[in-house]
Design an enzyme around this catalytic site. Structure first.
Site, mmCIF file in Angstrom:
data_model
loop_
_atom_site.group_PDB
_atom_site.id
_atom_site.type_symbol
_atom_site.label_atom_id
_atom_site.label_comp_id
_atom_site.label_asym_id
_atom_site.label_seq_id
_atom_site.Cartn_x
_atom_site.Cartn_y
_atom_site.Cartn_z
ATOM 1 N N ASP A 545 0.758 -0.968 0.073
ATOM 2 C CA ASP A 545 0.192 -0.091 -0.057
ATOM 3 C C ASP A 545 0.797 0.992 0.088
ATOM 4 O O ASP A 545 2.112 1.308 0.431
ATOM 5 C CB ASP A 545 -0.857 0.124 1.031
ATOM 6 C CG ASP A 545 -1.843 1.092 1.330
ATOM 7 O OD1 ASP A 545 -2.860 1.082 0.388
ATOM 8 O OD2 ASP A 545 -1.634 2.309 1.917
ATOM 9 N N GLU A 547 0.959 5.524 0.668
ATOM 10 C CA GLU A 547 0.257 6.727 1.241
ATOM 11 C C GLU A 547 0.941 7.952 0.255
ATOM 12 O O GLU A 547 2.113 7.988 0.094
ATOM 13 C CB GLU A 547 0.734 7.035 2.634
ATOM 14 C CG GLU A 547 0.278 6.100 3.810
ATOM 15 C CD GLU A 547 -1.267 5.867 3.690
ATOM 16 O OE1 GLU A 547 -2.102 7.167 3.208
ATOM 17 O OE2 GLU A 547 -1.918 4.985 3.757
ATOM 18 N N HIS A 686 -4.774 3.480 7.567
ATOM 19 C CA HIS A 686 -4.063 4.637 6.769
ATOM 20 C C HIS A 686 -2.784 5.068 7.345
ATOM 21 O O HIS A 686 -2.101 6.073 7.060
ATOM 22 C CB HIS A 686 -5.059 5.954 7.159
ATOM 23 C CG HIS A 686 -6.323 6.035 6.692
ATOM 24 N ND1 HIS A 686 -6.682 5.675 5.436
ATOM 25 C CD2 HIS A 686 -7.592 5.863 7.304
ATOM 26 C CE1 HIS A 686 -7.996 5.726 5.069
ATOM 27 N NE2 HIS A 686 -8.652 5.977 6.440
ATOM 28 N N ASP A 691 -2.300 -0.752 6.274
ATOM 29 C CA ASP A 691 -3.291 -1.053 5.243
ATOM 30 C C ASP A 691 -2.747 -2.428 4.667
ATOM 31 O O ASP A 691 -3.639 -3.207 3.964
ATOM 32 C CB ASP A 691 -3.384 -0.048 4.245
ATOM 33 C CG ASP A 691 -4.148 1.136 5.002
ATOM 34 O OD1 ASP A 691 -4.939 0.997 6.131
ATOM 35 O OD2 ASP A 691 -4.499 2.217 4.335
#
Length: 731
Positions: A545, A547, A686, A691
């Protein structure tokens, strides 16, 4: 309770009615045909008032037939159907219930036999379960002993299958491989070693294949404890000494026990040792030795010249004083230099050479296979003394001789080369064996070939034959043999005593907990099959994942964190993770900070994407990528591929799309909704790694649900995902 009438009974009754009506019509017609017209008319007049009675009797007959059919179904059909439904429960119930022995005698007898079979099966199952539990306890004990030994070893140990997939490693190996990687300072999570990962991300495939060939050769010769070793350079510029030993295949595994190949292996064990410091010390000692040699030579020359002048009868007193001063100064300087060298620790430089003990027959076999790769040259080998051992660097020796034979073939036109070992000469530690390479003099004489021994035509990156021989503490030269009409290349190589038996070494006693292992990977070989044909349960996955600063990668938004974990053999490996903050080289919007919690201060001083993306690419190599809403994350990665010089060309699975496949009626497929649907606890939401861990848990829950729909391979999963509505979204 009203009993439901079997539909088949109605069909049979309708068929009987049609047949009876047809029979009645045919009977009346036949009678009418046999009568005279007047008699036929009288018969119709007689029946005219009695057709209602005929219909009534037909209906009574049909009722009797219906009653008979119902009784037949009650006796011959319904009991068997009830028995079948109850028996079907036996396949899934644990413990299985006892069938009720009711109905006709035949049905009761069959039900009794079913119950006997079930009781017999349960007895066998209990016996098998007990044996399995006993065997599992023994296997678990063996696993704990092996893993405990691995944990306490002071060496780095890695176990791989034949595809090079890592099955087992200890913590020292993980730390050493991490130190050997090229990860920039401050870049965490750049793990090259992990269960299911390819060892070829650490070691060169060609070098390891060479070592495995040697192992197979020794296994075919019946060696009890075969092993080999080599020295190689890592991508980070470090030198590794690698010892390789086979994991023998279980007799009869994958075929007829009588046809088992003696050289068959299920995998191999690597023992790593970083010798960079040893090599540097050896190089320093060689430099000291060269300096000392030059200083001695110069001093001896000056002293000799002074002594020769002093011996002249006409030398005056002043000259004698100056020459004595020269001798004194040279001796003092030489003594100081010797003291300095002794202080710096000049030792035997040959002790640090990366050599390995090998049987002479194995050395010749390796050289024969390598030289046979030169086109147009036939290699003849004379078998050496089977008890002769050499101490050689087989890979470097094979490369040097192969290039020499290539020069013989290309520039000298040589088509036949003889390879042999001359008897050993010398005593003690100085025993040398002469390796000879012979060819007809008419093609290439000694004068012509001597230059090929001293220098390599392919460039300075390759060692010449003489340099390789000198690294073995010997020498190399070319010599004509007029009596035989041939020319020989001779190399002096060190002899070695046979390696001591491993059985004589005491076993280590340890009591530690296991480290990292997955023995089931011995049975998995996805490298031998196409990606799309591999079952989902057998693949290795990198679940990741990102960000980001925003939601528009095409408009300049950047990655600020990458997190990933691994799934191997159906298990989530939480300890094998990748987590790294990224300096985006642009402001982080204040509105996005409450979502991901990453502030500008946190990314300041962190590596940028040009450093982090190659490390993540290495972490994800040879695995299937998995992400939630993967199109979003993959777009960020793909926009940086050209800049960084990497390509994420492996297959990608999206848990959002797969959720839409297994639950098409659900209104939402967000990660939070799917996690709640599966009862997965959400921690660290998050954050990139948090995640990724949730996505991995979701993916593991989706695999069996996909299998219920017949989606069991990677190709089937990708095709099913592409047909969903969400697959049409782009970023």
């Amino acid at each position: 309770m009203k009993r439901r009438v079997d539909r088949r009974l109605w069909w049979l009754l309708a068929g009987a009615a049609a047949v009876s009506l047809a029979w009645l019509g045919v009977t009346v017609g036949l009678i009418a045909v046999t009568l005279e017209p007047e008699a036929r008319q009288r018969m119709l007049e007689l029946l005219g008032d009695r057709w209602g009675f005929v219909l009534l009797m037909w209906l009574l007959g049909m009722a009797a037939i219906g009653w008979g059919l119902q009784r037949a179904f009650d006796v011959g059909v319904h009991p068997w159907r009830r028995l079948a439904e109850e028996a079907a429960v036996l396949l899934t119930a644990d413990p299985p219930p006892t069938l009720r022995e009711r109905g006709p005698a035949d049905v009761r007898r069959v039900a009794h036999l079913f119950n006997e079979l079930v009781r017999q099966r349960e007895r066998w199952r209990r016996e098998v379960d007990e044996r399995v539990r006993a065997a599992a306890r023994d296997i678990e004990q063996e696993k704990r002993r092996l893993a405990a030994l691995m944990a306490e070893l002071t060496q780095s140990v890695i176990v791989c299958n034949l595809d090079g997939r890592v099955l087992l490693y200890n913590n020292r190996a993980r730390l050493q491989v991490r130190a050997l990687s090229q990860a920039p300072q401050g870049l965490g999570g750049a793990e090259l070693l992990g269960l299911g990962r390819s060892i070829y991300t650490v070691l060169d495939r060609a070098v390891l294949a060479h070592a495995l060939d040697e192992l197979r050769q020794r296994l075919r010769k019946g060696a009890a404890q075969p092993s080999t070793q080599f020295v190689t350079a890592t991508r980070g510029g470090q030198l590794l000494r690698v010892q390789v030993a086979p994991v023998r295949q279980v007799e009869g595994e994958g075929g007829n026990p009588r046809e088992t190949d003696p050289a068959a292996m299920a995998g191999f064990v690597l023992v790593l040792d970083n010798i960079t410091r040893e090599y540097e010390q050896a190089a320093q000692q060689q430099r000291l030795w060269a300096t000392l040699t030059e200083a001695v030579r110069r001093a001896v020359g000056n002293v000799r010249a002074a002594v020769e002048v002093l011996q002249l009868p006409d030398a005056d007193t002043a000259l004698r004083e100056r020459l004595l001063a020269v001798i004194r100064d040279e001796v003092v300087a030489l003594g100081d230099r010797l003291h300095e060298v002794a202080r710096e620790g000049l030792a035997d430089t040959t002790a640090h050479a990366p050599l390995e003990d090998m049987l002479a027959t194995d050395v010749l076999a390796v050289l024969q296979r390598r030289l046979a790769e030169v086109p147009g040259v036939h290699i003849e080998v004379r078998e050496p003394d089977p008890a002769c051992w050499l101490r050689v660097e087989s890979l470097g020796l094979a490369h040097a001789l192969q290039r020499f034979v290539q020069r013989l073939a290309q520039d000298g036109g040589v088509e036949r080369v003889a390879l042999r070992l001359a008897p050993a000469s010398g005593v003690g530690a100085a025993v040398r064996v002469t390796l000879e390479l012979a060819w007809p003099t008419v093609h290439a004489s000694a004068a012509r070939c001597q230059g090929w021994v001293d220098s390599d035509a392919e460039g300075s990156a390759h060692r010449a034959v003489r340099e390789v021989a000198q690294r073995h503490g010997g020498d190399a030269w070319v010599q004509d043999d007029p009596a035989q009409g041939q020319t020989c290349l001779r190399l002096l190589l060190p002899s070695a005593a046979p390696t001591a038996s491993v059985e004589a070494q005491p076993a280590a006693r340890v009591e530690s907990r296991p480290e990292f292992y997955d023995f089931d990977l011995f049975r998995v070989s996805p490298a031998a099959r196409a990606w799309d044909d591999v079952p989902l349960t057998e693949l290795a996955y990198t679940v990741f994942d990102t960000e980001t600063t925003g939601l528009n990668p095409s408009d300049g938004d950047e990655i600020i964190q990458i997190g990933a974990t691994r799934i191997v053999n159906g298990r989530l490996l939480r300890h094998e993770s990748f987590e790294q903050l990224v300096d985006p080289r642009r402001p982080i919007p204040r509105a996005s900070i409450p979502i991901h919690g990453i502030t500008p201060e946190m990314v300041r001083g962190q590596p940028d994407i040009t450093q982090v993306l190659p490390a993540f690419h290495a972490f994800a190599r040879d695995t299937v990528l998995v992400a939630h809403n993967a199109a979003f994350d993959m777009r960020f990665l793909q926009l940086k591929e050209r800049l960084v010089g990497v390509s994420f060309d492996q297959p990608v699975l999206d848990t959002l799309l797969l959720s839409a496949v297994v639950h098409p009626e659900q209104p939402s497929h967000s990660l939070d909704e799917i996690a709640a649907r599966f009862g997965i606890a959400v921690l660290g939401r998050h954050t990139a790694l948090g995640d990724a861990l949730v996505t991995a848990e979701v993916f593991l829950r989706l695999i069996p649900l996909l299998a219920q729909q017949g989606i069991v391979t990677l190709g089937q999963a990708r095709q099913a995902a592409e047909r969903t509505y969400y697959a049409r979204l782009t970023y």
